[in-house]
Design a protein around this motif. Structure first.
Motif, PDB file in Angstrom:
ATOM      1  N   ASP A   1      -1.707   7.902  12.488  1.00 41.43           N
ATOM      2  CA  ASP A   1      -2.377   7.325  11.324  1.00 41.43           C
ATOM      3  C   ASP A   1      -2.046   5.847  11.123  1.00 41.43           C
ATOM      4  OD1 ASP A   1      -3.990   7.186   9.121  1.00 41.43           O
ATOM      5  OD2 ASP A   1      -2.508   8.021   7.737  1.00 41.43           O
TER       6      ASP A   1
ATOM      7  N   HIS B   1       0.826  -1.204   0.000  1.00 44.56           N
ATOM      8  CA  HIS B   1       0.000   0.000   0.000  1.00 44.56           C
ATOM      9  C   HIS B   1       0.866   1.263   0.000  1.00 44.56           C
ATOM     10  CE1 HIS B   1      -3.329   2.695   0.730  1.00 44.56           C
ATOM     11  NE2 HIS B   1      -2.718   3.162   1.805  1.00 44.56           N
TER      12      HIS B   1
ATOM     13  N   LEU C   1      -8.204   2.848   6.017  1.00 40.58           N
ATOM     14  CA  LEU C   1      -7.066   1.961   5.801  1.00 40.58           C
ATOM     15  C   LEU C   1      -7.374   0.532   6.261  1.00 40.58           C
ATOM     16  CD1 LEU C   1      -4.048   4.237   6.804  1.00 40.58           C
ATOM     17  CD2 LEU C   1      -4.554   3.325   4.541  1.00 40.58           C
TER      18      LEU C   1
ATOM     19  N   LYS D   1      -9.128  -1.030   3.431  1.00 37.85           N
ATOM     20  CA  LYS D   1      -8.150  -1.375   2.406  1.00 37.85           C
ATOM     21  C   LYS D   1      -7.469  -2.700   2.750  1.00 37.85           C
ATOM     22  CE  LYS D   1      -4.993  -0.972  -0.874  1.00 37.85           C
ATOM     23  NZ  LYS D   1      -5.312  -1.234  -2.296  1.00 37.85           N
TER      24      LYS D   1
ATOM     25  N   SER E   1       1.198   4.035  -3.028  1.00 34.82           N
ATOM     26  CA  SER E   1       0.797   5.410  -2.715  1.00 34.82           C
ATOM     27  C   SER E   1       1.931   6.419  -2.901  1.00 34.82           C
ATOM     28  CB  SER E   1       0.278   5.469  -1.273  1.00 34.82           C
ATOM     29  OG  SER E   1      -0.816   4.597  -1.092  1.00 34.82           O
TER      30      SER E   1
ATOM     31  N   GLN F   1       3.286   0.463   9.264  1.00 32.12           N
ATOM     32  CA  GLN F   1       2.859   1.842   8.972  1.00 32.12           C
ATOM     33  C   GLN F   1       3.656   2.832   9.820  1.00 32.12           C
ATOM     34  OE1 GLN F   1      -1.493   1.122   9.741  1.00 32.12           O
ATOM     35  NE2 GLN F   1      -1.710   2.511   8.005  1.00 32.12           N
TER      36      GLN F   1
ATOM     37  N   ILE G   1      -4.064   1.695  11.526  1.00 32.70           N
ATOM     38  CA  ILE G   1      -5.390   1.081  11.485  1.00 32.70           C
ATOM     39  C   ILE G   1      -5.910   0.689  12.862  1.00 32.70           C
ATOM     40  CG2 ILE G   1      -5.041   0.200   9.147  1.00 32.70           C
ATOM     41  CD1 ILE G   1      -4.490  -2.565  10.429  1.00 32.70           C
TER      42      ILE G   1
END
Length: 416
Positions: free
Chosen positions: A365, A74, A310, A313, A78, A337, A367
């Motif tokens: 930020d 991801h 997220l 996702k 991105s 992350q 999940i």
């Protein structure tokens, strides 16, 4: 191109002229913003990952590895690490083989590979050894799952535990259990603790023995076992003799499943099965393969916030890859992350700069259903667990209410 003879210059003079010319071109390119091969621009950033794809913890390690890869996929899709010119992140994985000593030795390979940061290792014992090994090289290390308090009590500046430790996890779990038991008119009055004998289970059992009497529940039996453990028959017989209303197990997944099956096969009557880091109680594989044994088991464990974009996702990624979405996947994804965000903010792969970024900044930020992520002495003060309960073929969130998908059933009905 002229030869040395044709230029009339000596070899050393020609070499000096070439160096000066190259320096001038580099300076000109820098002023014009032209990317040149000698500039400090990373095309690929290496993230080290420690897990176990062989041995007793192979399922957990394999799941975590997939979670890390999902996160990197991801991130790369991105735009990669923007502060490093869109550098892509590549995972360098080492197999701890479910053993702390091998995990520590494998960290040497990550150091040689030049990783910027390490994520791992889904086990307290392995996290203890691998973070110590990484500290020798000054490599920042984000522990995804490792509840033993020693992980953050040794003063290692490179170590940052993402998920909560055993003390805070037990305190939170006791508050939740007390609320459910009071609502049920104190249906549960006695408990037996069954735990694996490593740092994780032993630490958990000690704290539970101290905390449970404070909420009016008497500990009538405490039983430890090694990992792996293949036969729980005698342990279940001891539980029957204890007359405990509730069992609180602390195992890794394979032992948890075998233990629950033994309880079902021996038809042990209980008012509740309430685990903290139960190993299998929040695992859809357990629910799918041993549905009757899984019913109404409550776990206090890691889980993501299903409402976050997220998280949705990740659900899509796991479904497309036909991967069970377990907490191992979730936490490894979220820890990755955080690790990559630290590199992004540091704007560098320098270990000291990444460590300083993790130690000094606030993150949010991911999940997980966490508050602001702030590390104090290497411990994430914003982390928290949730309560899940198996209902039918699903794992439902039953606490906290802001994330809940169902109300808890407590005490549990007769499972037959």
């Amino acid at each position: 191109m002229k030869t040395i003879k044709e230029t009339g210059l000596s070899h050393d003079a020609l070499k000096r002229r070439s160096v000066l010319k190259a320096g001038a071109l580099t300076a000109a390119g820098a002023m014009l913003g032209v990317p040149l091969v000698g500039r400090a621009q990373a095309d690929v950033v290496k993230l080290g990952a420690v897990g176990s794809i062989t041995g007793a913890l192979s399922y957990t390690g394999t799941q975590a590895r997939k979670g890390i890869q999902f996160a990197l996929d991801h991130i790369n899709e991105s735009g990669g690490i923007k502060s490093l010119g869109g550098a892509k992140v590549e995972m360098v994985f080492v197999d701890a083989q479910s053993r702390p000593d091998i995990g520590a030795a494998e960290v040497d390979k990550l150091a040689q590979a030049g990783v910027a940061i390490i994520v791992g290792a889904q086990s307290s014992a392995i996290s203890l050894s691998t973070t110590q090994a990484a500290a020798r090289y000054g490599i920042p290390y984000v522990v995804d799952v490792g509840s033993a308090e020693q992980i953050v009590q040794r003063g290692l500046k490179n170590t940052f535990r993402f998920s909560p430790g055993v003390v805070r996890s037990v305190e939170q779990s006791m508050l939740n259990l007390d609320a459910m038991n009071k609502a049920a008119n104190h249906a549960v009055r006695t408990v037996a603790i069954v735990h694996e004998d490593g740092p994780f289970g032993s630490g958990m059992a000690k704290i539970l023995s101290e905390k449970l009497p404070d909420i009016g529940i008497k500990v009538v039996e405490t039983i430890s076992h090694p990992t792996p453990q293949r036969d729980f028959t005698n342990i279940v017989l001891r539980l029957r003799a204890s007359g405990a209303d509730m069992v609180m197990p602390s195992h890794y997944i394979n032992e948890f499943i075998l233990f629950m099956r033994a309880i079902q096969q021996q038809r042990l009557k209980l008012k509740a099965i309430y685990s903290i880091y139960g190993g299998g109680a929040s695992n859809i594989r357990f629910v799918r393969e041993h549905n009757e044994a899984a019913q109404y088991v409550i776990d206090t464990n890691h889980w993501f916030d299903p409402k976050k974009p997220l998280s949705k996702k990740l659900v899509e990624q796991a479904a497309a890859a036909k991967v069970d979405l377990t907490y191992d996947v979730m936490v490894a994804y979220a820890a990755t992350q955080l690790a990559v965000d630290a590199i992004e903010r540091a704007g560098s792969t320098d270990h000291a700069k990444i460590i300083e970024t993790l130690a000094s900044q606030t993150f949010s930020d991911t999940i997980m259903p966490y508050g602001p992520i702030v590390f104090k002495d290497g411990d994430n003060t914003g982390s928290q667990l949730v309560n899940t309960q198996v209902r039918g073929d699903k794992i439902e969130l039953v606490f906290p209410k802001e994330f809940a998908t169902a109300e808890p059933v407590f005490p549990m009905p007769d499972r037959g």
